[in-house]
Scaffold this active site. Structure first.
Site, mmCIF file in Angstrom:
data_model
loop_
_atom_site.group_PDB
_atom_site.id
_atom_site.type_symbol
_atom_site.label_atom_id
_atom_site.label_comp_id
_atom_site.label_asym_id
_atom_site.label_seq_id
_atom_site.Cartn_x
_atom_site.Cartn_y
_atom_site.Cartn_z
ATOM 1 N N ALA A 1 -0.231 -3.581 3.527
ATOM 2 C CA ALA A 1 1.045 -4.001 2.950
ATOM 3 C C ALA A 1 1.140 -3.543 1.506
ATOM 4 O O ALA A 1 0.132 -3.365 0.813
ATOM 5 C CB ALA A 1 1.191 -5.510 3.053
ATOM 6 N N MET A 2 2.360 -3.371 1.045
ATOM 7 C CA MET A 2 2.574 -2.814 -0.295
ATOM 8 C C MET A 2 2.034 -3.716 -1.396
ATOM 9 O O MET A 2 1.783 -3.258 -2.508
ATOM 10 C CB MET A 2 4.066 -2.543 -0.506
ATOM 11 C CG MET A 2 4.929 -3.789 -0.565
ATOM 12 S SD MET A 2 6.668 -3.418 -0.841
ATOM 13 C CE MET A 2 7.150 -2.920 0.806
ATOM 14 N N ARG A 3 1.846 -4.987 -1.097
ATOM 15 C CA ARG A 3 1.311 -5.891 -2.124
ATOM 16 C C ARG A 3 -0.184 -5.679 -2.348
ATOM 17 O O ARG A 3 -0.742 -6.186 -3.326
ATOM 18 C CB ARG A 3 1.577 -7.339 -1.733
ATOM 19 C CG ARG A 3 0.964 -7.780 -0.422
ATOM 20 C CD ARG A 3 1.322 -9.225 -0.109
ATOM 21 N NE ARG A 3 0.766 -9.670 1.176
ATOM 22 C CZ ARG A 3 1.355 -9.497 2.345
ATOM 23 N NH1 ARG A 3 2.539 -8.890 2.396
ATOM 24 N NH2 ARG A 3 0.791 -9.940 3.458
ATOM 25 N N TYR A 4 -0.840 -4.949 -1.428
ATOM 26 C CA TYR A 4 -2.271 -4.701 -1.557
ATOM 27 C C TYR A 4 -2.584 -3.311 -2.099
ATOM 28 O O TYR A 4 -3.609 -3.126 -2.752
ATOM 29 C CB TYR A 4 -2.968 -4.870 -0.200
ATOM 30 C CG TYR A 4 -2.800 -6.238 0.405
ATOM 31 C CD1 TYR A 4 -3.269 -7.374 -0.253
ATOM 32 C CD2 TYR A 4 -2.173 -6.403 1.632
ATOM 33 C CE1 TYR A 4 -3.115 -8.633 0.301
ATOM 34 C CE2 TYR A 4 -2.019 -7.650 2.199
ATOM 35 C CZ TYR A 4 -2.482 -8.771 1.529
ATOM 36 O OH TYR A 4 -2.333 -10.010 2.079
ATOM 37 N N THR A 5 -1.761 -2.347 -1.788
ATOM 38 C CA THR A 5 -2.058 -0.966 -2.167
ATOM 39 C C THR A 5 -1.546 -0.657 -3.565
ATOM 40 O O THR A 5 -0.616 -1.292 -4.072
ATOM 41 C CB THR A 5 -1.428 0.012 -1.168
ATOM 42 O OG1 THR A 5 -0.022 -0.247 -1.092
ATOM 43 C CG2 THR A 5 -2.033 -0.162 0.213
#
Length: 950
Positions: A212-216
């Site tokens: 998810a974009m919150r991790y990358t």
């Protein structure tokens, strides 16, 4: 009030028009292409609002409802509705504020609205721009990261930050689409030169989804900064308002290289699509420089610098025909194979494995491995024992273990044919050029980029020139002030205000307002002599810079030189070796012969023209004098005609009794079980009615020094070069002209140094040299081979290799040779199942048209069926290693060792080879060489360990 689509009273359509309204809405891609170039973006048809006022009219095919049709309430109460007469099909007219009513025919509105939507998709979503090679979403992502300061030298930032910035300022669409586009620009297996550096899980070549974009996290790649985002702040490109007019965004990025060819693009629009392959950066710079130096360069000249695409996943590009079409017309098909190598797993068992290290572009590795496993499971792929994926961070490694004796080349060809290990990339090089979608070839794409790059360099030079001139103007004023520093200070101190000081400086020294302001802003520490020198040096530097910029802008040639120089600098910094190798062999299309093993097989033909192909281990080795095994059931009144050994890839020449020859590959003959009846030859060959196949010759190679020796029933012989039969058409060609009542019966391959042994049904044998038979063309008659007596007919023919001639010539016909234990021998097979071996030296050579010597003493009802030359290869004990296959008229087959057949004199009756009983007579016989036996030892079934294939 929302505009309502309507017709005016005078334009009421008839019922047929109303019924066909739905068909009007069906727009084809061809209509879109025809209409696109007719309607520019500024055309009134692209506007969403219409200005022509009129009454709004609703139509219905049903009877109008009773009462009034209320259009609105509240403030819309001033609108009145009145009923129309039945003549207007129950229409209702709304009257009121006519300035808010938009009349328009529905089918026109549907057409034009769909056209506007199509143009929006084409220009604003699906197709890349030929100038920077980017779609709007990719351009906005890179620009947003540039604005956020996410350069390659700074720490990573969350991808969610970038997605939010793009959505909030430039791209008001779904966050998933933006994040997916960002992820793709960071994947090394998707882009040849990634534009974003990713930190975290950004997916894999197995189609694993990214985190998810919150991790990358991400940041710009140095290549993106150098190629696409440099000079963005120097007025190199136009900026346009974003979706809410709150700020500006670039309409295109000032690319230094043709990024459309560098990383390629793919997209599906309305009525058209694009699919452009990626290329190598170094080769792209080379071809760009070549076109700059020679704008009239041909496509072939450009291909010397950039011969083909370069895919990020590597692979092997097969042939260049598809590449030529794509570069010439914009459309083409590039065939790409995965890269594989053969590795020896176990030297003792000689087991091999196929190691796949590269796969075609846009191929899912996990799906490929799964597909291979499924094909092995359902027996489509044979010879594979195990498959596993050993890929890691160091590279790709898919191991396909082969069974013992498996052919790696054959397995690879089957993988290429049945899986995505070989796939095609369909090029459709469409991009936005001058505001319109356009299909372009390589040269046109490069030229469009060069024109754009010239514009960028010119705008950048003018921007720098303007700033340099302005700065020089200021510096000149400051130098004047420093030269008269005391007077300037006194003038300033006497001035009553800032404006008066500015005016005094302008009038006293002839300065401009900007120069006077610059003098007033100088601090006291800059009045030193050292500071003055800095100003004078800067003035000289600016003068030199202005001269260079003016020289650059003077001619297009100077601009092109600078473009070339900057491109070469990028090549030196970012180029990498080519990943996709080129194989200039063929288009990559695999024929049946490429995926079928060249196994040895048996072929049986019946008198009535039925043929079947069987595996080599169908018949086991048996002892002399046994009954044998049936070759399969035959039709009523049918009998076996011929039985031979061949390989799957051989050309099988079928000679008919009328002297016509037909050809087909052995593997094209349907494979059958031993008990099957077979396939009619007329379904395989274009034979005439009543025509029979009398001889079959398998040919693996049409060599120059090989010939076909033909012999008819009445003793007519002919020699023809084998090469003349390499291109036989489907309807057959003439092999020999026959006399009336004669028929072609035997055809054998030979060389000029061989001998030919001919035998008649009455047992007469004649030996002649093949070079004594004159070589003739196809469409001719033969010469007399053997003088026949008392209605005798030719029974058989065989070839004596040149290697045996010397042994035969050294031996003479002597009583001591009757029991000669070393070959060669003539093997006689009689119709009643008897046979014997006679030393070849017992027969002398003679010229053609001779009676010959008697070779067999027959019983009253017996005749000769076949004659073979045996003893080509001998075992350690000096005996023959060959076997003979006997086929009876009922289809019974027996295979025995030649060494078990007695060696007797020419006048002996022989021994029993096969007990016929109710099987009729011997119909045909075939010889199996020792070499054939060795080749197929590993292919026999467990039930036939002692057997050797035919």
């Amino acid at each position: 009030m929302t505009p309502v689509l309507c017709h005016s009273t005078a334009s009421i359509p008839n019922p047929n028009s109303l019924m066909s309204l739905s068909s009007t809405l069906r727009l084809s891609s061809s209509l879109l292409r025809r209409s696109f170039f007719r309607f520019p973006l500024t055309d009134p048809l692209c506007r969403l609002r219409r200005t022509e006022p009129s009454a709004t009219r609703f139509f219905s095919s049903r009877t109008p409802r009773s009462g009034k049709f209320v259009v609105g309430a509240g403030k819309r109460g001033d609108e009145q509705v009145k009923e129309e007469s039945g003549a207007n099909n129950g229409g209702l007219v709304v009257s009121g504020d006519e300035s808010r009513i938009v009349p328009f025919e529905l089918h026109k509105e549907a057409t034009e609205s769909y056209m506007s939507y199509a143009l929006s998709v084409l220009l604003g979503r699906a197709l890349p721009d030929v100038r920077d090679g980017l779609k709007p979403v990719h351009r906005r992502i890179l620009f947003a990261m540039h604005e956020l300061g996410m350069s390659s030298k700074k720490p990573y930032k969350k991808c969610a930050r970038v997605v939010g910035e793009v959505l909030g300022k430039f791209h008001p669409h779904g966050d998933t689409a933006v994040y997916d586009s960002l992820v793709r620009m960071a994947q090394s297996f998707s882009l040849r030169c990634p534009l974003i550096q990713g930190h975290g899980n950004f997916g894999s070549i197995d189609a694993d989804p990214p985190a998810a974009m919150r991790y990358t996290e991400c940041r710009l790649d140095p290549l993106a900064e150098a190629v696409l985002l440099s000079d963005l702040d120097q007025d190199t490109v136009d900026f346009v308002a974003n979706f809410d007019n709150s700020q500006k965004e670039p309409a295109v990025l000032p690319a230094r290289l043709p990024a459309l060819l560098l990383n390629g693009a793919s997209g599906i629009a309305v009525g058209m699509a694009t699919n452009i392959p990626p290329h190598n950066l170094g080769e792209l710079v080379d071809v760009l420089c070549a076109l700059i130096h020679n704008p009239e360069a041909t496509l072939q000249e450009l291909l010397e610098y950039m011969p083909a695409p370069d895919f990020p996943t590597g692979g092997i590009i097969m042939g260049n025909l598809g590449v030529l079409d794509a570069y010439r017309t914009g459309r083409g098909r590039v065939v790409v194979r995965g890269k594989a190598e053969v590795e020896l797993l176990d030297p003792k068992t000689k087991r091999n494995a196929v190691i796949i290290t590269e796969i075609p572009y846009q191929t899912n590795k996990a799906t490929l491995v799964q597909k291979i496993a499924e094909l092995v499971e359902n027996k489509t792929l044979e010879g594979i024992s195990d498959i596993r994926d050993e890929s890691d961070r160091n590279g790709m490694r898919v191991v396909i273990e082969l069974k013992r004796g498996g052919d790696p080349a054959l397995v690879l060809n089957n993988l290429y044919r049945h899986t995505a290990l070989q796939s095609s990339f369909s090029c459709n090089m469409v991009g936005i050029c001058d505001g319109e979608p356009k299909l372009m070839g390589l040269k046109e794409l490069l030229q469009a980029f060069i024109d754009f790059r010239c514009s960028v360099v010119e705008r950048r030079a003018r921007f720098k020139l303007s700033h340099a001139q302005q700065r020089k103007h200021i510096i000149e004023g400051i130098v004047v002030g420093l030269d008269n520093v005391d007077e300037v200070i006194e003038l300033i101190t006497k001035a009553s205000s800032h404006s008066s000081a500015t005016a005094a400086l302008q009038s006293e020294y002839g300065l401009s307002e900007k120069q006077a302001e610059a003098i007033l802003e100088i601090t006291l520490r800059r009045l030193t002599a050292l500071e003055r020198k800095k100003f004078t040096d800067e003035s000289s530097s600016l003068t030199e810079q202005i001269t260079k910029l003016e020289q650059l802008l003077s001619t297009r040639t100077n601009i092109l030189k600078l473009i070339e120089q900057e491109a070469i600098e990028l090549k030196d910094r970012f180029s990498s070796p080519r990943r996709s190798m080129l194989e200039d062999s063929d288009s990559g299309d695999l024929e049946d012969i490429d995926v079928i093993p060249n196994e040895e097989m048996l072929m049986a033909v019946s008198e009535k023209g039925y043929v079947k192909r069987m595996k080599a281990d169908t018949f086991n080795l048996q002892h002399r004098g046994t009954i044998g095994k049936s070759v399969g059931k035959l039709r009523v009144d049918d009998a076996m005609s011929d039985f031979l050994v061949c390989h799957a890839h051989d050309h099988v020449l079928f000679f008919s009794d009328r002297g016509i020859v037909y050809s087909t590959r052995a593997y094209k003959i349907p494979e059958c079980s031993r008990n099957a009846a077979g396939t009619p030859l007329v379904q395989i060959l274009s034979m005439s009615e009543g025509e029979r196949v009398t001889s079959i010759v398998p040919v693996s190679e049409f060599a120059e020094d090989r010939y076909l020796l033909m012999l008819t029933v009445n003793g007519c012989i002919k020699k023809v070069s084998l090469k003349l039969f390499s291109g036989i058409r489907s309807t057959g060609i003439i092999a020999i002209q026959l006399n009336s009542g004669d028929e072609l019966k035997w055809v054998r391959c030979c060389s000029s140094d061989d001998l030919v042994a001919m035998a008649s049904q009455n047992g007469m044998v004649a030996l002649s040299t093949c070079d004594g038979v004159r070589t003739l063309s196809r469409n001719t008659k033969g010469v007399t081979a053997m003088r026949l007596k008392n209605e005798d007919k030719i029974a058989s023919m065989d070839i004596i290799p040149a290697s045996l001639r010397k042994d035969m010539e050294e031996k003479s016909e002597d009583a001591s040779l009757v029991k000669q234990s070393t070959g060669p021998w003539l093997l006689f097979v009689c119709e009643n199942g008897y046979g014997k071996r006679v030393p070849l030296s017992s027969f002398r050579r003679s010229r053609l048209n001779r009676v010959g010597l008697s070779g067999y003493k027959f019983a009253e009802d017996d005749r000769l069926a076949a004659v073979f030359v045996v003893g080509y290869s001998l075992a350690e004990d000096g005996e023959s290693d060959e076997q003979v296959v006997l086929v009876s008229q009922s289809g019974t087959v027996n295979r025995i060792k030649v060494r078990d057949i007695s060696i007797q004199s020419r006048r002996a009756r022989g021994v029993i080879l096969m007990r016929l009983d109710h099987a009729g007579k011997i119909q045909s016989a075939s010889l199996i060489s020792a070499a054939d036996e060795e080749e197929t030892e590993g292919t026999l079934s467990n039930e036939a360990v002692e057997a050797v294939s035919l």
